[in-house]
Scaffold this motif. Structure first.
Motif, PDB file in Angstrom:
ATOM      1  N   TRP A   1       0.842  -1.185   0.000  1.00  0.00           N
ATOM      2  CA  TRP A   1       0.000   0.000   0.000  1.00  0.00           C
ATOM      3  C   TRP A   1       0.883   1.243   0.000  1.00  0.00           C
ATOM      4  CZ3 TRP A   1      -5.397  -0.213   0.043  1.00  0.00           C
ATOM      5  CH2 TRP A   1      -5.946  -1.494   0.230  1.00  0.00           C
ATOM      6  N   ALA A   2       0.394   2.308  -0.651  1.00  0.00           N
ATOM      7  CA  ALA A   2       1.145   3.557  -0.705  1.00  0.00           C
ATOM      8  C   ALA A   2       0.188   4.718  -0.901  1.00  0.00           C
ATOM      9  CB  ALA A   2       2.175   3.512  -1.835  1.00  0.00           C
ATOM     10  N   LEU A   3       0.673   5.905  -0.588  1.00  0.00           N
ATOM     11  CA  LEU A   3      -0.061   7.152  -0.838  1.00  0.00           C
ATOM     12  C   LEU A   3       0.763   7.979  -1.806  1.00  0.00           C
ATOM     13  CD1 LEU A   3      -2.438   9.086  -0.081  1.00  0.00           C
ATOM     14  CD2 LEU A   3      -0.867  10.106   1.584  1.00  0.00           C
ATOM     15  N   ARG A   4       0.156   8.356  -2.932  1.00  0.00           N
ATOM     16  CA  ARG A   4       0.835   9.198  -3.905  1.00  0.00           C
ATOM     17  C   ARG A   4       0.207  10.594  -3.896  1.00  0.00           C
ATOM     18  NH1 ARG A   4       4.443   8.252  -7.626  1.00  0.00           N
ATOM     19  NH2 ARG A   4       4.106   6.004  -7.510  1.00  0.00           N
ATOM     20  N   PHE A   5       1.026  11.598  -3.655  1.00  0.00           N
ATOM     21  CA  PHE A   5       0.576  12.985  -3.671  1.00  0.00           C
ATOM     22  C   PHE A   5       0.615  13.492  -5.112  1.00  0.00           C
ATOM     23  CE2 PHE A   5       2.013  12.427   0.669  1.00  0.00           C
ATOM     24  CZ  PHE A   5       1.105  13.157   1.419  1.00  0.00           C
ATOM     25  N   LEU A   6      -0.540  13.781  -5.689  1.00  0.00           N
ATOM     26  CA  LEU A   6      -0.586  14.348  -7.032  1.00  0.00           C
ATOM     27  C   LEU A   6      -0.311  15.840  -7.012  1.00  0.00           C
ATOM     28  CD1 LEU A   6      -3.713  12.441  -8.366  1.00  0.00           C
ATOM     29  CD2 LEU A   6      -1.311  11.893  -8.776  1.00  0.00           C
ATOM     30  N   GLY A   7      -0.743  16.517  -5.976  1.00  0.00           N
ATOM     31  CA  GLY A   7      -0.483  17.930  -5.776  1.00  0.00           C
ATOM     32  C   GLY A   7      -0.464  18.228  -4.298  1.00  0.00           C
ATOM     33  N   VAL A   8       0.273  19.257  -3.898  1.00  0.00           N
ATOM     34  CA  VAL A   8       0.468  19.512  -2.465  1.00  0.00           C
ATOM     35  C   VAL A   8       0.278  20.975  -2.086  1.00  0.00           C
ATOM     36  CG1 VAL A   8       2.043  17.555  -2.229  1.00  0.00           C
ATOM     37  CG2 VAL A   8       2.975  19.818  -2.769  1.00  0.00           C
ATOM     38  N   GLY A   9      -0.092  21.840  -3.043  1.00  0.00           N
ATOM     39  CA  GLY A   9      -0.135  23.258  -2.760  1.00  0.00           C
ATOM     40  C   GLY A   9      -1.488  23.758  -2.315  1.00  0.00           C
ATOM     41  N   ASN A  10      -1.506  24.981  -1.806  1.00  0.00           N
ATOM     42  CA  ASN A  10      -2.787  25.603  -1.496  1.00  0.00           C
ATOM     43  C   ASN A  10      -3.405  26.149  -2.790  1.00  0.00           C
ATOM     44  OD1 ASN A  10      -1.624  28.148  -2.039  1.00  0.00           O
ATOM     45  ND2 ASN A  10      -1.362  28.649   0.129  1.00  0.00           N
ATOM     46  N   ALA A  11      -4.547  26.805  -2.685  1.00  0.00           N
ATOM     47  CA  ALA A  11      -5.288  27.207  -3.878  1.00  0.00           C
ATOM     48  C   ALA A  11      -4.510  28.168  -4.764  1.00  0.00           C
ATOM     49  CB  ALA A  11      -6.625  27.830  -3.465  1.00  0.00           C
ATOM     50  N   SER A  12      -3.544  28.872  -4.206  1.00  0.00           N
ATOM     51  CA  SER A  12      -2.767  29.844  -4.984  1.00  0.00           C
ATOM     52  C   SER A  12      -1.464  29.272  -5.527  1.00  0.00           C
ATOM     53  CB  SER A  12      -2.449  31.069  -4.122  1.00  0.00           C
ATOM     54  OG  SER A  12      -3.637  31.694  -3.677  1.00  0.00           O
ATOM     55  N   ALA A  13      -1.045  28.135  -5.011  1.00  0.00           N
ATOM     56  CA  ALA A  13       0.259  27.563  -5.381  1.00  0.00           C
ATOM     57  C   ALA A  13       0.106  26.599  -6.548  1.00  0.00           C
ATOM     58  CB  ALA A  13       0.882  26.863  -4.175  1.00  0.00           C
ATOM     59  N   VAL A  14      -0.228  27.158  -7.737  1.00  0.00           N
ATOM     60  CA  VAL A  14      -0.509  26.330  -8.911  1.00  0.00           C
ATOM     61  C   VAL A  14       0.694  25.475  -9.277  1.00  0.00           C
ATOM     62  CG1 VAL A  14      -1.170  26.392 -11.342  1.00  0.00           C
ATOM     63  CG2 VAL A  14      -2.186  28.007  -9.733  1.00  0.00           C
ATOM     64  N   GLU A  15       1.909  26.002  -9.058  1.00  0.00           N
ATOM     65  CA  GLU A  15       3.105  25.246  -9.427  1.00  0.00           C
ATOM     66  C   GLU A  15       3.276  23.981  -8.592  1.00  0.00           C
ATOM     67  OE1 GLU A  15       4.297  27.946  -6.074  1.00  0.00           O
ATOM     68  OE2 GLU A  15       2.970  28.043  -7.805  1.00  0.00           O
ATOM     69  N   LEU A  16       2.603  23.913  -7.438  1.00  0.00           N
ATOM     70  CA  LEU A  16       2.683  22.732  -6.581  1.00  0.00           C
ATOM     71  C   LEU A  16       1.525  21.776  -6.822  1.00  0.00           C
ATOM     72  CD1 LEU A  16       3.762  24.406  -3.209  1.00  0.00           C
ATOM     73  CD2 LEU A  16       5.211  23.140  -4.811  1.00  0.00           C
ATOM     74  N   GLY A  17       0.561  22.163  -7.647  1.00  0.00           N
ATOM     75  CA  GLY A  17      -0.574  21.292  -7.942  1.00  0.00           C
ATOM     76  C   GLY A  17      -1.653  21.369  -6.892  1.00  0.00           C
ATOM     77  N   SER A  18      -2.894  21.132  -7.315  1.00  0.00           N
ATOM     78  CA  SER A  18      -4.007  21.133  -6.367  1.00  0.00           C
ATOM     79  C   SER A  18      -3.894  19.947  -5.423  1.00  0.00           C
ATOM     80  CB  SER A  18      -5.346  21.102  -7.117  1.00  0.00           C
ATOM     81  OG  SER A  18      -5.359  20.125  -8.135  1.00  0.00           O
ATOM     82  N   PRO A  19      -4.318  20.123  -4.153  1.00  0.00           N
ATOM     83  CA  PRO A  19      -4.117  19.088  -3.129  1.00  0.00           C
ATOM     84  C   PRO A  19      -4.988  17.866  -3.390  1.00  0.00           C
ATOM     85  CG  PRO A  19      -5.378  20.912  -2.235  1.00  0.00           C
ATOM     86  CD  PRO A  19      -4.949  21.322  -3.607  1.00  0.00           C
ATOM     87  N   MET A  20      -4.373  16.829  -3.914  1.00  0.00           N
ATOM     88  CA  MET A  20      -5.086  15.634  -4.352  1.00  0.00           C
ATOM     89  C   MET A  20      -4.133  14.464  -4.217  1.00  0.00           C
ATOM     90  SD  MET A  20      -7.016  15.269  -8.015  1.00  0.00           S
ATOM     91  CE  MET A  20      -7.384  13.697  -8.788  1.00  0.00           C
ATOM     92  N   ALA A  21      -4.662  13.292  -3.897  1.00  0.00           N
ATOM     93  CA  ALA A  21      -3.793  12.137  -3.678  1.00  0.00           C
ATOM     94  C   ALA A  21      -4.503  10.866  -4.091  1.00  0.00           C
ATOM     95  CB  ALA A  21      -3.371  12.055  -2.209  1.00  0.00           C
ATOM     96  N   VAL A  22      -3.727   9.796  -4.191  1.00  0.00           N
ATOM     97  CA  VAL A  22      -4.244   8.483  -4.552  1.00  0.00           C
ATOM     98  C   VAL A  22      -3.705   7.458  -3.570  1.00  0.00           C
ATOM     99  CG1 VAL A  22      -4.357   6.693  -6.329  1.00  0.00           C
ATOM    100  CG2 VAL A  22      -4.323   9.102  -6.997  1.00  0.00           C
ATOM    101  N   ILE A  23      -4.599   6.656  -3.014  1.00  0.00           N
ATOM    102  CA  ILE A  23      -4.174   5.472  -2.277  1.00  0.00           C
ATOM    103  C   ILE A  23      -3.930   4.378  -3.310  1.00  0.00           C
ATOM    104  CG2 ILE A  23      -4.774   3.761  -0.523  1.00  0.00           C
ATOM    105  CD1 ILE A  23      -6.704   5.826   0.674  1.00  0.00           C
ATOM    106  N   GLU A  24      -2.718   3.864  -3.334  1.00  0.00           N
ATOM    107  CA  GLU A  24      -2.349   2.810  -4.275  1.00  0.00           C
ATOM    108  C   GLU A  24      -2.284   1.460  -3.570  1.00  0.00           C
ATOM    109  OE1 GLU A  24       0.517   5.395  -7.317  1.00  0.00           O
ATOM    110  OE2 GLU A  24       1.378   3.830  -6.055  1.00  0.00           O
ATOM    111  N   ARG A  25      -2.668   0.428  -4.287  1.00  0.00           N
ATOM    112  CA  ARG A  25      -2.494  -0.946  -3.824  1.00  0.00           C
ATOM    113  C   ARG A  25      -1.737  -1.702  -4.905  1.00  0.00           C
ATOM    114  NH1 ARG A  25      -7.727  -4.470  -2.355  1.00  0.00           N
ATOM    115  NH2 ARG A  25      -8.014  -4.230  -4.619  1.00  0.00           N
ATOM    116  N   ASP A  26      -0.588  -2.241  -4.534  1.00  0.00           N
ATOM    117  CA  ASP A  26       0.274  -2.954  -5.482  1.00  0.00           C
ATOM    118  C   ASP A  26       0.564  -2.114  -6.725  1.00  0.00           C
ATOM    119  OD1 ASP A  26       0.417  -5.139  -3.791  1.00  0.00           O
ATOM    120  OD2 ASP A  26      -1.306  -6.138  -4.703  1.00  0.00           O
ATOM    121  N   GLY A  27       0.812  -0.822  -6.515  1.00  0.00           N
ATOM    122  CA  GLY A  27       1.221   0.060  -7.582  1.00  0.00           C
ATOM    123  C   GLY A  27       0.106   0.580  -8.462  1.00  0.00           C
TER     124      GLY A  27
END
Length: 254
Positions: A3-29
């Motif tokens: 199991w893993a957590l992948r961060f697709l974006g980590v920024g706040n609403a103004s930090a477009v260069e960091l991506g919108s705060p969104m993630a995926v729980i992965e199972r076996d990749g």
């Protein structure tokens, strides 16, 4: 099983260069459950997995978390194999807010004959829900207005706070099994978000040691958080999770 957590974006609403705060729980990749559907985050999802999400949990409806829904609708509605099968797990108080934000548009298709929700399988969530035979928990957090934002727990593996002020009382209950805690934290707090001073004041050292921080304002702010001894997520980063201890469904017997 890994199991893993992948961060697709980590920024706040103004930090477009960091991506919108969104993630995926992965199972076996492979993607197992996606958290939120921001615009930049959905682009990152497509780039990473070469497809659109099949199952999502919605924390709240600020646009940096739901701006990708129009694209997701088009992808699902015009694909006969996906139409009505993309699962949306939405806390009950959030459902009308999500409808007003992304679903309530006259004639979602110019030709008529389509409803926004035709593309999805909406699962209204209370305190818990089942996904692929595993039980997850949802709990209210402190963001902007009561009962509008929610966190997510996969027991033994992950707690995702979503956007929030500190919630020590919630984490005492929902992060008591050694979970990794992905927590909203910027260099400076405000009435809707946690600042690092808030985090360090409100949480015990043991819990802070299990946290990885996201929703910060810039790369420089991320470095400043690291300089204070905190673990900080980067866009695209994948973090290993422990095997969940969450209840699992028993085989169905007729």
């Amino acid at each position: 099983m890994e199991w893993a957590l992948r961060f697709l974006g980590v920024g706040n609403a103004s930090a477009v260069e960091l991506g919108s705060p969104m993630a995926v729980i992965e199972r076996d990749g492979r993607p197992w459950l996606t958290i939120d559907c921001g615009g930049e985050g959905l682009t990152a999802y497509q780039a990473r997995y070469g497809a659109m999400p099949d199952a999502l949990f919605v924390t709240h409806v600020h646009l940096d978390h739901v701006a990708g829904f129009e694209r997701l609708f088009v992808d699902a509605y015009f694909n006969p194999g996906r139409r009505g099968r993309v699962r949306l797990y939405v806390p009950a108080p959030v459902v009308p807010l999500l409808h007003r934000r992304v679903g309530d548009y006259p004639n979602v298709l110019a030709e008529g004959g389509a409803n926004f929700w035709d593309a999805f399988q909406l699962v209204v969530v209370g305190e818990a829900f089942w996904h692929e035979g595993m039980r997850l928990e949802a709990f209210p957090v402190r963001h902007h207005w009561p009962e509008t934002a929610w966190g997510l727990r996969l027991q033994g593996a992950l707690v995702w706070t979503g956007d929030t002020r500190p919630i020590p009382e919630m984490l005492a209950r929902h992060a008591d099994d050694g979970e990794l805690v992905a927590h909203d934290c910027g260099l400076h707090g405000n009435p809707s978000h946690t600042g690092v001073d808030d985090l360090e004041r409100e949480y015990p050292a043991e819990l802070q040691a299990r946290m990885v921080l996201y929703h910060y304002a810039s790369a420089a702010d991320g470095q400043a958080l690291r300089a204070r001894g905190h673990r900080v997520a980067d866009p695209g980063q994948c973090v290993a999770l422990a095997e969940p201890t969450a209840p699992r469904a028993l085989p169905f017997q007729d």
